[in-house]
Design an enzyme around this catalytic site. Structure first.
Site, PDB file in Angstrom:
ATOM      1  N   ALA A 149       0.978  -1.173   0.173  1.00 61.20           N
ATOM      2  CA  ALA A 149       0.386  -0.286  -0.114  1.00 61.20           C
ATOM      3  C   ALA A 149       0.821   1.258   0.021  1.00 61.20           C
ATOM      4  O   ALA A 149       1.887   1.042   0.488  1.00 61.20           O
ATOM      5  CB  ALA A 149      -1.271  -0.402   1.359  1.00 61.20           C
ATOM      6  N   GLY A 193       1.325  -5.331   0.922  1.00 56.03           N
ATOM      7  CA  GLY A 193      -0.485  -4.920  -0.378  1.00 56.03           C
ATOM      8  C   GLY A 193      -0.200  -5.630  -1.060  1.00 56.03           C
ATOM      9  O   GLY A 193      -1.408  -6.816  -1.691  1.00 56.03           O
ATOM     10  N   GLU A 218      -0.492  -9.118  -0.123  1.00 59.91           N
ATOM     11  CA  GLU A 218      -2.292  -9.376  -0.038  1.00 59.91           C
ATOM     12  C   GLU A 218      -2.748  -9.631  -1.220  1.00 59.91           C
ATOM     13  O   GLU A 218      -3.901 -10.649  -1.516  1.00 59.91           O
ATOM     14  CB  GLU A 218      -3.154  -8.549   0.856  1.00 59.91           C
ATOM     15  CG  GLU A 218      -2.350  -8.579   2.203  1.00 59.91           C
ATOM     16  CD  GLU A 218      -1.965  -7.165   3.347  1.00 59.91           C
ATOM     17  OE1 GLU A 218      -2.083  -6.476   2.685  1.00 59.91           O
ATOM     18  OE2 GLU A 218      -2.158  -7.817   4.136  1.00 59.91           O
ATOM     19  N   GLU A 255       4.191  -4.648   8.185  1.00 62.27           N
ATOM     20  CA  GLU A 255       3.061  -3.707   8.448  1.00 62.27           C
ATOM     21  C   GLU A 255       4.500  -3.646   9.191  1.00 62.27           C
ATOM     22  O   GLU A 255       4.259  -1.959   9.947  1.00 62.27           O
ATOM     23  CB  GLU A 255       2.490  -4.267   8.331  1.00 62.27           C
ATOM     24  CG  GLU A 255       1.955  -4.071   7.061  1.00 62.27           C
ATOM     25  CD  GLU A 255       2.005  -5.178   6.185  1.00 62.27           C
ATOM     26  OE1 GLU A 255       2.043  -5.727   6.410  1.00 62.27           O
ATOM     27  OE2 GLU A 255       1.251  -5.504   4.490  1.00 62.27           O
TER      28      GLU A 255
HETATM   29  N1  CO8 Z   1       4.331   3.194  -0.571  1.00 61.53           N
HETATM   30  C1  CO8 Z   1       4.482   3.861  -1.567  1.00 61.53           C
HETATM   31  N2  CO8 Z   1       6.029   4.608  -2.395  1.00 61.53           N
HETATM   32  C2  CO8 Z   1       7.028   3.638  -2.818  1.00 61.53           C
HETATM   33  C3  CO8 Z   1       6.203   2.347  -1.938  1.00 61.53           C
HETATM   34  C4  CO8 Z   1       5.101   2.076  -1.104  1.00 61.53           C
HETATM   35  N3  CO8 Z   1       4.719   1.368   0.169  1.00 61.53           N
HETATM   36  N4  CO8 Z   1       7.465   0.534  -1.973  1.00 61.53           N
HETATM   37  C5  CO8 Z   1       8.589   1.751  -2.511  1.00 61.53           C
HETATM   38  N5  CO8 Z   1       8.092   3.013  -3.075  1.00 61.53           N
HETATM   39  C6  CO8 Z   1       8.581   4.011  -4.235  1.00 61.53           C
HETATM   40  C7  CO8 Z   1       9.488   5.032  -3.464  1.00 61.53           C
HETATM   41  O1  CO8 Z   1       9.445   5.883  -2.261  1.00 61.53           O
HETATM   42  C8  CO8 Z   1      10.338   5.700  -4.412  1.00 61.53           C
HETATM   43  O2  CO8 Z   1      10.076   6.230  -4.700  1.00 61.53           O
HETATM   44  P1  CO8 Z   1      10.930   7.516  -4.791  1.00 61.53           P
HETATM   45  O3  CO8 Z   1      11.682   7.377  -6.149  1.00 61.53           O
HETATM   46  O4  CO8 Z   1      10.001   8.740  -5.462  1.00 61.53           O
HETATM   47  O5  CO8 Z   1      11.731   8.246  -4.395  1.00 61.53           O
HETATM   48  C9  CO8 Z   1       9.739   4.561  -5.619  1.00 61.53           C
HETATM   49  O6  CO8 Z   1       9.131   3.503  -5.305  1.00 61.53           O
HETATM   50  C10 CO8 Z   1      11.295   2.914  -5.803  1.00 61.53           C
HETATM   51  O7  CO8 Z   1      11.576   2.777  -4.106  1.00 61.53           O
HETATM   52  P2  CO8 Z   1      13.234   2.536  -4.144  1.00 61.53           P
HETATM   53  O8  CO8 Z   1      13.537   3.717  -4.329  1.00 61.53           O
HETATM   54  O9  CO8 Z   1      13.024   2.623  -2.371  1.00 61.53           O
HETATM   55  O10 CO8 Z   1      13.561   1.044  -4.458  1.00 61.53           O
HETATM   56  P3  CO8 Z   1      14.589   0.508  -4.052  1.00 61.53           P
HETATM   57  O11 CO8 Z   1      15.092  -0.341  -4.934  1.00 61.53           O
HETATM   58  O12 CO8 Z   1      16.322   0.560  -3.348  1.00 61.53           O
HETATM   59  O13 CO8 Z   1      13.986  -0.835  -2.388  1.00 61.53           O
HETATM   60  C11 CO8 Z   1      11.941  -1.540  -1.467  1.00 61.53           C
HETATM   61  C12 CO8 Z   1      12.819  -1.873  -2.793  1.00 61.53           C
HETATM   62  C13 CO8 Z   1      12.654  -2.841  -0.904  1.00 61.53           C
HETATM   63  C14 CO8 Z   1      10.635  -2.116  -1.956  1.00 61.53           C
HETATM   64  C15 CO8 Z   1      12.021  -0.295  -0.994  1.00 61.53           C
HETATM   65  O14 CO8 Z   1      11.067   0.649  -2.239  1.00 61.53           O
HETATM   66  C16 CO8 Z   1      10.394  -0.381   0.174  1.00 61.53           C
HETATM   67  O15 CO8 Z   1      10.347  -1.116   1.388  1.00 61.53           O
HETATM   68  N6  CO8 Z   1       9.083  -0.565   0.087  1.00 61.53           N
HETATM   69  C17 CO8 Z   1       8.553  -0.538   0.583  1.00 61.53           C
HETATM   70  C18 CO8 Z   1       7.532  -1.429   1.054  1.00 61.53           C
HETATM   71  C19 CO8 Z   1       6.793  -2.206   2.318  1.00 61.53           C
HETATM   72  O16 CO8 Z   1       7.110  -1.280   3.138  1.00 61.53           O
HETATM   73  N7  CO8 Z   1       5.104  -2.029   1.592  1.00 61.53           N
HETATM   74  C20 CO8 Z   1       4.693  -2.003   2.694  1.00 61.53           C
HETATM   75  C21 CO8 Z   1       3.800  -1.602   2.794  1.00 61.53           C
HETATM   76  S1  CO8 Z   1       2.837  -1.107   4.374  1.00 61.53           S
HETATM   77  C22 CO8 Z   1       1.305  -2.022   3.254  1.00 61.53           C
HETATM   78  O17 CO8 Z   1       1.332  -2.786   2.410  1.00 61.53           O
HETATM   79  C23 CO8 Z   1      -0.043  -2.434   4.149  1.00 61.53           C
HETATM   80  C24 CO8 Z   1      -1.232  -3.096   3.339  1.00 61.53           C
HETATM   81  C25 CO8 Z   1      -2.320  -2.981   4.354  1.00 61.53           C
HETATM   82  C26 CO8 Z   1      -2.808  -1.458   4.443  1.00 61.53           C
HETATM   83  C27 CO8 Z   1      -3.870  -0.975   5.069  1.00 61.53           C
HETATM   84  C28 CO8 Z   1      -4.107   0.200   5.931  1.00 61.53           C
HETATM   85  C29 CO8 Z   1      -5.063   0.710   6.648  1.00 61.53           C
END
Ligand code: CO8
Length: 261
Positions: free
Chosen positions: A63, A108, A111, A131
């Site tokens: 998400a 997500g 999920e 999360e």
């Molecule tokens: N949300 C928003 N933006 C994201 C997300 C995300 N989940 N994942 C990646 N991005 C964006 C980054 O911010 C970045 O954007 P920008 O270039 O503008 O800075 C771009 O994608 C590329 O990402 P990275 O530069 O971080 O790329 P890396 O190769 O260094 O890393 C990763 C890749 C490991 C995937 C890293 O991006 C990461 O850790 N992302 C987050 C993963 C995460 O924690 N996902 C879980 C999110 S929580 C969730 O899904 C909850 C679901 C239930 C919600 C319930 C609501 C109540």
């Protein structure tokens, strides 16, 4: 649509989440479009759906953290419901859905994959429910579907630690059915969808319904669900054609358009 590509190829369809700049993360706009795209599928002609992510790095990286970072308690609950409603729509779609997981399937993203019937992934895929590291619970069905799909103990380990796992481990714990080199993943998913689409559509739908609904009740009720759906297949075109062709040693012809008779 800005974030969803949808392509029908004969009797199957491929839906691509297309927000590669954010590794296909799910914000409200993506979820709204996903909901609309799923609702618009022509179930009379499409017999199996493949869901994948745009680009070569990510299925869905979760998400959208930027959007979630500003939510109140009530807005957080509403956002969780928005995702849950779309994923439940996918899970209960009458036709089979295959997730072709082409990279990150985090939060997500995992999920979403778990709301599909079948999960195939690339050897580059990474799975996890990170999360708790962000101060929230898996909120798009992760606490429920992961515990049902792998063992409760393994689900708890993955969710409590927030540790990511690679494709080989996902295969070992039963989170995915098969692993492919990245370039072979989508063709393999489409080939499986075509194999499903060539089978009798009423029977395939009834199998999905029997498995899904049966898993939610006790065995005594579950076998009654199976009996009813088994019975519902008789006197249909597919049953008459399928069994008739077996008896006369001919190849059955699937109906071009789905009709429940
Ligand atoms: N949300 C928003 N933006 C994201 C997300 C995300 N989940 N994942 C990646 N991005 C964006 C980054 O911010 C970045 O954007 P920008 O270039 O503008 O800075 C771009 O994608 C590329 O990402 P990275 O530069 O971080 O790329 P890396 O190769 O260094 O890393 C990763 C890749 C490991 C995937 C890293 O991006 C990461 O850790 N992302 C987050 C993963 C995460 O924690 N996902 C879980 C999110 S929580 C969730 O899904 C909850 C679901 C239930 C919600 C319930 C609501 C109540």
């Amino acid at each position: 649509m800005a974030f969803i590509q949808y392509e029908v190829k004969d009797m199957i369809a491929v839906l691509t989440i297309d927000r590669p700049k954010a590794l296909n993360a799910l914000n409200s706009a993506v979820l709204d479009e996903l909901d609309a795209a799923i609702s618009a599928i022509d179930l009379n002609t499409v017999r199996a759906l493949v869901i994948t992510g745009a680009g070569e790095r990510s299925f869905v990286a979760g998400a959208d953290i930027g959007e979630m970072s500003k939510l109140t308690k009530a807005e957080g609950e509403a956002f969780g419901k928005k995702g849950n409603d779309v994923f439940r729509k996918i899970e209960t779609l009458p036709i089979p859905v295959i997730a072709a997981i082409n990279g990150f399937a985090l939060g997500g993203g995992n999920e979403l994959a778990m709301s599909c019937d079948i999960r195939l992934c690339s050897d580059t895929a990474v799975f996890g429910q990170p999360e708790v590291g962000l101060g929230i619970t898996p909120g798009f069905g992760g606490t429920q579907r992961l515990a049902r799909l792998v063992s409760p103990g393994m689900a708890k380990q993955l969710i409590y630690t927030g540790r990511n796992i690679k494709a080989d481990e996902a295969l070992r714990i039963g989170l995915v059915n098969a692993v492919y080199p990245l370039e072979e993943l989508l063709p393999a998913a489409e080939k499986m969808a075509v194999t499903i689409a060539r089978n009798a559509p009423i029977a395939v739908r009834a199998c999905k319904q029997a498995i899904n609904e049966g898993l939610e009740v006790g065995m005594d009720e579950a076998i009654v669900i199976e009996e009813k759906l088994f019975g519902s297949c008789f006197e249909t075109h597919d049953q008459i054609e399928g069994m008739g062709c077996f008896m006369s040693r001919e190849k059955p012809k699937p109906k071009a358009v789905f009709t429940n008779n």
